[in-house]
Design a protein around this motif. Structure first.
Motif, PDB file in Angstrom:
ATOM      1  N   LEU A 292     -41.148   4.335 107.196  1.00 53.43           N
ATOM      2  CA  LEU A 292     -41.395   3.972 108.341  1.00 53.43           C
ATOM      3  C   LEU A 292     -43.185   3.214 108.566  1.00 53.43           C
ATOM      4  O   LEU A 292     -43.213   2.133 109.904  1.00 53.43           O
ATOM      5  N   ASN A 293     -43.950   3.746 108.050  1.00 50.24           N
ATOM      6  CA  ASN A 293     -44.994   2.721 107.661  1.00 50.24           C
ATOM      7  C   ASN A 293     -45.040   1.490 107.344  1.00 50.24           C
ATOM      8  O   ASN A 293     -45.673   0.659 108.236  1.00 50.24           O
ATOM      9  N   HIS A 294     -44.013   1.135 106.133  1.00 53.30           N
ATOM     10  CA  HIS A 294     -43.969   0.370 105.972  1.00 53.30           C
ATOM     11  C   HIS A 294     -43.184  -1.027 107.142  1.00 53.30           C
ATOM     12  O   HIS A 294     -43.993  -2.356 107.657  1.00 53.30           O
ATOM     13  N   TYR A 295     -42.083  -0.533 107.951  1.00 53.81           N
ATOM     14  CA  TYR A 295     -41.926  -1.225 108.853  1.00 53.81           C
ATOM     15  C   TYR A 295     -43.432  -1.351 110.258  1.00 53.81           C
ATOM     16  O   TYR A 295     -41.731  -1.833 110.966  1.00 53.81           O
ATOM     17  N   LYS A 296     -43.541  -0.733 110.457  1.00 50.19           N
ATOM     18  CA  LYS A 296     -44.561  -0.184 111.481  1.00 50.19           C
ATOM     19  C   LYS A 296     -43.290   0.348 112.901  1.00 50.19           C
ATOM     20  O   LYS A 296     -43.852  -0.871 113.409  1.00 50.19           O
ATOM     21  N   LEU A 297     -42.630   0.943 112.268  1.00 51.73           N
ATOM     22  CA  LEU A 297     -41.741   1.915 113.283  1.00 51.73           C
ATOM     23  C   LEU A 297     -41.985   2.889 114.165  1.00 51.73           C
ATOM     24  O   LEU A 297     -42.836   4.045 113.391  1.00 51.73           O
TER      25      LEU A 297
ATOM     26  N   ALA B 285     -40.051  -9.381 109.981  1.00 46.27           N
ATOM     27  CA  ALA B 285     -40.188  -9.012 108.452  1.00 46.27           C
ATOM     28  C   ALA B 285     -39.408  -9.559 107.650  1.00 46.27           C
ATOM     29  O   ALA B 285     -39.632  -9.248 106.434  1.00 46.27           O
TER      30      ALA B 285
ATOM     31  N   LYS C  73     -41.432   8.863 106.081  1.00 53.10           N
ATOM     32  CA  LYS C  73     -42.781   8.420 106.787  1.00 53.10           C
ATOM     33  C   LYS C  73     -43.003   7.092 106.146  1.00 53.10           C
ATOM     34  O   LYS C  73     -43.608   5.817 106.650  1.00 53.10           O
TER      35      LYS C  73
ATOM     36  N   ASP D  24     -37.898  -4.326 121.382  1.00 57.48           N
ATOM     37  CA  ASP D  24     -39.250  -4.768 120.349  1.00 57.48           C
ATOM     38  C   ASP D  24     -38.993  -4.339 118.730  1.00 57.48           C
ATOM     39  O   ASP D  24     -39.604  -5.197 117.780  1.00 57.48           O
ATOM     40  N   LYS D  25     -38.640  -3.149 119.269  1.00 55.20           N
ATOM     41  CA  LYS D  25     -38.844  -3.024 117.273  1.00 55.20           C
ATOM     42  C   LYS D  25     -38.394  -3.721 116.107  1.00 55.20           C
ATOM     43  O   LYS D  25     -38.518  -3.907 115.125  1.00 55.20           O
TER      44      LYS D  25
ATOM     45  N   SER E 226     -38.914  -6.947 115.768  1.00 53.63           N
ATOM     46  CA  SER E 226     -40.490  -6.637 114.674  1.00 53.63           C
ATOM     47  C   SER E 226     -39.418  -6.792 113.601  1.00 53.63           C
ATOM     48  O   SER E 226     -40.281  -7.593 111.952  1.00 53.63           O
ATOM     49  N   VAL E 227     -39.093  -6.024 112.534  1.00 53.03           N
ATOM     50  CA  VAL E 227     -38.289  -6.096 111.816  1.00 53.03           C
ATOM     51  C   VAL E 227     -37.295  -7.054 111.246  1.00 53.03           C
ATOM     52  O   VAL E 227     -37.887  -7.035 110.058  1.00 53.03           O
TER      53      VAL E 227
END
Length: 267
Positions: free
Chosen positions: A262-267, A204, A259, A196-197, A200-201
């Motif tokens: 991680l937030n930028h890539y929604k992880l 992006a 962090k 999933d991750k 998604s990345v």
């Protein structure tokens, strides 16, 4: 006398843009391609060169020297993208990426240095990446290969200081080119713990390239560097936030910066 420029990977993308821009500015420009016959309409001269083949590198450099009598500027632009969870990328693809993005440029540099030393002048510009300043999730191999080239340049500069040969890095951000088409994508594996991750990345990353700036910005920066008497060690070109991310990495605590990614890539 017009300066003679050799650009690896000059048949498409950023390399093509640089070659055409410099040619319009009056430089004698040679680009390279593994299959130059595929580009009969190229606006610059293309010679055969595969950065993974030392003989083809030597042959291409010899061709330029024989034709022009000198080589003033080498632009190490040929490179390859790669994405995927590091655990799932085949070892052969990891090695192939380092062959293209690190070992190949080093081999081209080795081929031109004796000629530049003989003429007591020369400039080598290594095209790296803003991604080479940080370990990015699912782009770790690409980040590592480009980051290694940044450090190699720093070492080379000190070794070459007595020969009037300058070397510098230019790290682009995301630009609208066809790099995604030639990038190795580890497949999104059904049932993988990364399914999933990573999926998604990956979407992006492709969106960032598709919405990237015009590569002519890189060409303008190359032109500026060539016309600078004492180039800096590192240059960056791209969107403000991409360049600013390097500044943030330098000033923020490691875990705070992690962090942010991680937030930028929604992880």
């Amino acid at each position: 006398m017009s300066k003679v420029v050799l650009i690896t990977g000059g048949s498409s993308g950023i390399g093509k843009s640089i070659g055409e821009f410099l040619s319009e500015k009056g430089y004698v420009v040679y680009g390279t391609s593994r299959s130059p016959e595929r580009y009969p309409d190229s606006k610059i001269k293309l010679v055969a060169l595969d950065v993974a083949d030392v003989k083809s590198i030597q042959d291409a450099v010899t061709l330029v020297i024989d034709a022009e009598g000198r080589l003033d500027v080498l632009i190490n632009n040929a490179g390859a993208g790669i994405t995927g969870p590091i655990e799932e990328i085949p070892d052969v693809e990891i090695k192939r990426n380092f062959e293209t993005n690190l070992f190949g440029p080093i081999a081209v540099i080795k081929a031109v240095l004796p000629h530049m030393r003989k003429q007591n002048s020369g400039l080598i510009i290594n095209i790296t990446s803003i991604a080479g300043y940080m370990g990015l999730p699912y782009r770790g191999i690409y980040s590592a290969s480009k980051g290694a080239l940044e450090l190699i340049t720093e070492a080379f500069r000190m070794e070459l200081k007595d020969f009037n040969i300058n070397m510098t890095n230019l790290a682009p951000g995301d630009f609208a080119t066809n790099i995604a088409a030639g990038r190795y994508h580890a497949p999104v594996v059904k049932g993988s713990p990364y399914e999933d991750k990573y999926g998604s990345v990956l979407n992006a990353i492709d969106d960032d390239v598709d919405s990237g700036d015009n590569p002519i910005m890189v060409s303008h920066m190359i032109y500026k560097i060539i016309n600078t008497s004492n180039p800096k060690i590192h240059y960056k070109v791209g969107a403000f936030m991409q360049k600013f991310s390097i500044v943030l990495k330098r000033i923020l605590p490691d875990k705070v910066y992690e962090k942010l990614l991680l937030n930028h890539y929604k992880l």
